[in-house]
Design a protein around this motif. Structure first.
Motif, PDB file in Angstrom:
ATOM      1  N   HIS A 148       0.842  -1.211   0.000  1.00 45.05           N
ATOM      2  CA  HIS A 148       0.000   0.000   0.000  1.00 45.05           C
ATOM      3  C   HIS A 148       0.871   1.254   0.000  1.00 45.05           C
ATOM      4  CE1 HIS A 148       0.360  -0.407   4.466  1.00 45.05           C
ATOM      5  NE2 HIS A 148      -0.091  -1.621   4.274  1.00 45.05           N
ATOM      6  N   GLU A 170      -7.654  -1.989  -3.201  1.00 41.13           N
ATOM      7  CA  GLU A 170      -8.693  -1.542  -4.123  1.00 41.13           C
ATOM      8  C   GLU A 170      -9.199  -0.145  -3.748  1.00 41.13           C
ATOM      9  OE1 GLU A 170     -13.046  -2.987  -5.871  1.00 41.13           O
ATOM     10  OE2 GLU A 170     -12.293  -3.855  -3.997  1.00 41.13           O
ATOM     11  N   HIS A 171      -9.304   0.114  -2.444  1.00 38.70           N
ATOM     12  CA  HIS A 171      -9.833   1.389  -1.968  1.00 38.70           C
ATOM     13  C   HIS A 171      -8.696   2.179  -1.309  1.00 38.70           C
ATOM     14  CE1 HIS A 171     -13.700  -0.311  -2.856  1.00 38.70           C
ATOM     15  NE2 HIS A 171     -13.506  -1.294  -1.996  1.00 38.70           N
ATOM     16  N   PRO A 177      -6.180   2.560  -7.679  1.00 33.45           N
ATOM     17  CA  PRO A 177      -5.947   1.521  -8.678  1.00 33.45           C
ATOM     18  C   PRO A 177      -5.475   2.040 -10.033  1.00 33.45           C
ATOM     19  CG  PRO A 177      -7.908   1.001  -7.433  1.00 33.45           C
ATOM     20  CD  PRO A 177      -7.482   2.367  -7.001  1.00 33.45           C
ATOM     21  N   LYS A 181      -2.206   0.866 -12.020  1.00 39.15           N
ATOM     22  CA  LYS A 181      -2.183   0.458 -13.427  1.00 39.15           C
ATOM     23  C   LYS A 181      -1.030   1.141 -14.162  1.00 39.15           C
ATOM     24  CE  LYS A 181      -3.826  -1.210 -17.371  1.00 39.15           C
ATOM     25  NZ  LYS A 181      -3.053  -0.461 -18.378  1.00 39.15           N
ATOM     26  N   ILE A 199      -3.593  -5.989  -6.975  1.00 39.14           N
ATOM     27  CA  ILE A 199      -4.563  -5.162  -6.277  1.00 39.14           C
ATOM     28  C   ILE A 199      -5.500  -6.072  -5.485  1.00 39.14           C
ATOM     29  CG2 ILE A 199      -6.431  -3.497  -6.517  1.00 39.14           C
ATOM     30  CD1 ILE A 199      -5.094  -2.515  -9.084  1.00 39.14           C
ATOM     31  N   PRO A 201      -8.785  -6.897  -3.532  1.00 39.81           N
ATOM     32  CA  PRO A 201     -10.158  -6.386  -3.525  1.00 39.81           C
ATOM     33  C   PRO A 201     -10.694  -6.172  -2.108  1.00 39.81           C
ATOM     34  CG  PRO A 201     -10.159  -8.738  -3.976  1.00 39.81           C
ATOM     35  CD  PRO A 201      -8.718  -8.316  -3.961  1.00 39.81           C
ATOM     36  N   GLU A 204      -8.563  -1.442   2.286  1.00 45.50           N
ATOM     37  CA  GLU A 204      -8.156  -0.045   2.269  1.00 45.50           C
ATOM     38  C   GLU A 204      -6.663   0.075   2.546  1.00 45.50           C
ATOM     39  OE1 GLU A 204     -10.378   2.323   4.973  1.00 45.50           O
ATOM     40  OE2 GLU A 204     -12.284   2.038   3.929  1.00 45.50           O
TER      41      GLU A 204
END
Length: 238
Positions: A148, A170-171, A177, A181, A199, A201, A204
């Motif tokens: 993260h 994801e969040h 995200p 990418k 990533i 899902p 946080e």
């Protein structure tokens, strides 16, 4: 005003936590765990809350159980972020990732002087920014894992010279995200090194090191990331 995402769920620090002990490594107070005879070492670099976080030390002990000497230095010299005492922006200015990288290189050199032959580095948020800078120096570490991340740029990733894995949420408003990418594309273009961007899902920012131990799904997601990190090191730090 809502609390910035990376500052949620601050840990209760405990200098006595973990199965290891405290040593001076490269001029930094460090939590050290694992076999002192191991020629393979992993450097874990904390988020802004510092090296006394019990879950971080639990992760260090887990990595050490796989046969590594694990070092978790105090890059903040006894002054991790405390929102009750510090202005966040001032604290971040005083504890920059560039200085963290220079300190990390000193830790790496100290480990090598003790006979360690291969070193990996993993960092969480702020620590991930340090690891991205450390990964530019191929004679320093052999592999990198960034969990993260803080706001790492494509330009920085373009300079990494060692196998690099990024584990993202994801969040995450800090490292969304779409930015993951962009870094995926940048790493994919670097055919000379192996890389991975994953990533996770439903989680946080901070989910790998500040998770709720009573939340089964949170523990499962964190442990999956820990396993991915360890597998990356098993592949490249041997």
């Amino acid at each position: 005003m809502s609390r910035p995402q990376c500052l949620k769920n601050p840990p209760t620090l405990n200098s006595a936590s973990g199965a290891g002990d405290l040593q001076d490594i490269g001029g930094l107070n460090s939590y050290v765990t694992g076999s002192v005879d191991s020629k393979l070492a992993i450097l874990l670099i904390s988020d802004v809350f510092g090296y006394e976080a019990p879950l971080l030390r639990k992760i260090a002990d887990k990595v050490a159980a796989a046969g590594y000497l694990v070092v978790v230095p105090d890059f903040f010299y006894g002054e991790p972020l405390d929102r009750e005492k510090h202005n966040v922006q001032t604290w971040l200015k005083d504890h920059g990732a560039d200085k963290g990288c220079e300190d990390a290189k000193a830790v790496v050199e100290s480990l090598k002087s003790k006979g360690v032959s291969s070193i990996g580095a993993a960092g969480f948020c702020w620590g991930g920014m340090v690891v991205s800078k450390l990964a530019k120096h191929e004679n320093s570490i052999g592999a990198a894992v960034i969990l993260h991340p803080g706001p790492i740029t494509v330009d920085e990733i373009n300079e990494v010279k060692v196998p690099t894995a990024i584990l993202a949420a994801e969040h995450d408003h800090i490292f969304p995200p779409d930015q993951a990418k962009q870094l995926t594309d940048a790493l994919s273009a670097k055919s000379e090194i192996e890389s991975c961007v994953k990533i996770f899902p439903g989680v946080e920012h901070g989910w790998t090191v500040r998770y709720n131990v009573e939340d089964e799904s949170a523990v499962k997601a964190a442990e999956e990331a820990h396993s991915d990190m360890l597998n990356w090191f098993t592949k490249f730090i041997n």
